[in-house]
Design an enzyme around this catalytic site. Sequence first.
Site, PDB file in Angstrom:
ATOM      1  N   PRO A   1       0.776  -1.243   0.000  1.00 53.45           N
ATOM      2  CA  PRO A   1       0.000   0.000   0.000  1.00 53.45           C
ATOM      3  C   PRO A   1       0.812   1.300   0.000  1.00 53.45           C
ATOM      4  CG  PRO A   1       0.023  -0.933   2.185  1.00 53.45           C
ATOM      5  CD  PRO A   1       0.737  -1.915   1.298  1.00 53.45           C
ATOM      6  N   CYS A   2       1.465   1.572  -1.112  1.00 54.93           N
ATOM      7  CA  CYS A   2       2.244   2.805  -1.222  1.00 54.93           C
ATOM      8  C   CYS A   2       1.333   4.038  -1.200  1.00 54.93           C
ATOM      9  CB  CYS A   2       3.119   2.779  -2.466  1.00 54.93           C
ATOM     10  SG  CYS A   2       2.229   2.476  -4.001  1.00 54.93           S
ATOM     11  N   HIS A   3       0.043   3.857  -1.475  1.00 58.82           N
ATOM     12  CA  HIS A   3      -0.889   4.987  -1.410  1.00 58.82           C
ATOM     13  C   HIS A   3      -1.048   5.506   0.015  1.00 58.82           C
ATOM     14  CE1 HIS A   3      -3.414   1.413  -0.730  1.00 58.82           C
ATOM     15  NE2 HIS A   3      -4.192   2.198   0.005  1.00 58.82           N
TER      16      HIS A   3
END
Length: 161
Positions: free
Chosen positions: A127-129
């Site tokens: 989850p780089c967001h």
Amino acid sequence: MYYSVFKSPVGDLLLEGTKHALHKLSFANSNPLSRLDKTSERNDQLFQPARQQLTEYFRCERTKFDINLHLDEEENSFHREVWEELRKIPFGCTRSYTEIAQRIGRPKACRAVGQANNRNPISIVIPCHRVIGANGSLTGFGGGLETKDFLLRHEGVFAQK
């Protein structure tokens, strides 16, 4: 290599991998099939577990993925260390680049954390967001800032509009 295209609320997602693991999940902003190796073969059934978990995520029925992932062994070990730290960020939470750098024991590596984030091959699942600027601002994202905003609102990070 095999691929599948998944229709999501943020647009088409391109899944790529082998019979054993998911190698890439990327935003299919424009003509995703042009980026595929000519020998890649479409196989939606092979990606059924990932497709099911993405469906559950977008229905707010899943907060964590348990998909078998393949992170390229050739990739920089620092990047892989950052990606493993990203996977620890809980659904509905965010961390700053500075926090990630501190958590991996490299407090001055904020920019390098940003570069690793940018090279994340398996968006959403890794989850780089969930990584934002130290001041709470949305910063670069491969799927675009509108998509990043959608994903964070979907997870309840920001109040719904």
